[in-house]
Design a protein around this motif. Structure first.
Motif, PDB file in Angstrom:
ATOM      1  N   ALA A 276       0.836  -1.209   0.000  1.00 17.21           N
ATOM      2  CA  ALA A 276       0.000   0.000   0.000  1.00 17.21           C
ATOM      3  C   ALA A 276       0.866   1.253   0.000  1.00 17.21           C
ATOM      4  N   ASP A 277       1.958   1.223   0.758  1.00 18.04           N
ATOM      5  CA  ASP A 277       2.880   2.365   0.797  1.00 18.04           C
ATOM      6  C   ASP A 277       3.590   2.516  -0.548  1.00 18.04           C
ATOM      7  N   ALA A 278       3.954   1.399  -1.168  1.00 18.17           N
ATOM      8  CA  ALA A 278       4.575   1.440  -2.502  1.00 18.17           C
ATOM      9  C   ALA A 278       3.589   2.053  -3.509  1.00 18.17           C
ATOM     10  N   HIS A 279       2.333   1.667  -3.435  1.00 23.07           N
ATOM     11  CA  HIS A 279       1.302   2.200  -4.334  1.00 23.07           C
ATOM     12  C   HIS A 279       1.173   3.715  -4.155  1.00 23.07           C
ATOM     13  N   ARG A 280       1.139   4.164  -2.909  1.00 22.97           N
ATOM     14  CA  ARG A 280       1.028   5.596  -2.605  1.00 22.97           C
ATOM     15  C   ARG A 280       2.207   6.367  -3.201  1.00 22.97           C
TER      16      ARG A 280
ATOM     17  N   LEU B  50       2.322   9.174  -6.418  1.00 25.49           N
ATOM     18  CA  LEU B  50       2.893  10.524  -6.279  1.00 25.49           C
ATOM     19  C   LEU B  50       3.937  10.810  -7.360  1.00 25.49           C
ATOM     20  N   LEU B  51       4.724   9.803  -7.711  1.00 32.86           N
ATOM     21  CA  LEU B  51       5.827   9.998  -8.650  1.00 32.86           C
ATOM     22  C   LEU B  51       5.381   9.981 -10.111  1.00 32.86           C
ATOM     23  N   ALA B  52       4.309   9.238 -10.416  1.00 28.35           N
ATOM     24  CA  ALA B  52       3.860   9.071 -11.795  1.00 28.35           C
ATOM     25  C   ALA B  52       3.486  10.406 -12.431  1.00 28.35           C
ATOM     26  N   GLY B  53       3.986  10.634 -13.639  1.00 28.68           N
ATOM     27  CA  GLY B  53       3.645  11.837 -14.386  1.00 28.68           C
ATOM     28  C   GLY B  53       4.255  13.111 -13.848  1.00 28.68           C
TER      29      GLY B  53
END
Length: 192
Positions: free
Chosen positions: A93-97, A101-104
């Motif tokens: 879940a933390d990796a997903h968060r 944030l980093l995408a785009g």
């Protein structure tokens, strides 16, 4: 020839030192990571120094070991986006968060390095690299997390792995993003 010790369990740092032909051994630091700073460059410098100093203490306390004739290298890497310092994700879940944030967008990666020779601090420094990421769909993020690759990496990604598919470009040292700015480190080592 001095004995060189890498105070890190990171396989990526090990590969980078091997790539530039450094003969070294690995001694993993047992130091707890204690952060007292808020600036990401100061954080990685502080953590790299803690790791290197802990290994020096471990060596000094080991029967028959000495820190004379020994160079210890400590390193730590973080990702920083909009003031948030991201280390390794706690869970999926933390990796997903983090990946959302980093995408785009663009973020910075900072690696701190500490070099201790003969038990005395030689230098602590940090390098920063800007990384531009293409947008990612929720399906792409989930699929990437399911590879397991993000779980042991600052910011939940490895630029040298599958995540390369979303890296639009970088400004700065690529090896710094992988986990060790070996060219800057080499300049310190060759002066010893």
């Amino acid at each position: 020839m001095k004995r060189i010790i890498l105070a890190s369990a990171s396989p990526r740092r090990k590969e980078l030192l091997e790539q530039i032909g450094v003969d070294f051994e690995v001694v993993i630091s047992n130091a707890p990571e204690i952060i007292t700073k808020t600036d990401p460059q100061q954080v990685v410098e502080e953590l790299s120094r803690q790791k290197a100093e802990a290994v020096v203490k471990q060596l000094h306390g080991t029967e028959g070991e000495t820190v004379c004739g020994t160079i210890v290298i400590g390193a730590d890497t973080v990702v920083c986006k909009d003031g948030e310092i991201m280390g390794k994700p706690r869970d999926e879940a933390d990796a997903h968060r983090m990946l959302c944030l980093l995408a785009g967008s663009t973020h910075s990666v900072f690696t701190g390095v500490t070099v201790i020779a003969d038990g005395a601090l030689v230098k602590t420094f940090s390098c920063g690299t800007r990384v531009h990421i293409y947008p990612m769909t929720q399906e792409e993020i989930q699929s990437y997390i399911e590879t397991g690759e993000p779980m042991d990496k600052a910011g939940a990604y490895g630029i040298q792995g599958r995540f390369a598919a979303w890296v639009k470009g970088i400004e700065g040292d690529y090896n710094n993003v992988v986990g060790l700015p070996v060219s800057a480190l080499w300049q310190v080592l060759k002066a010893l």
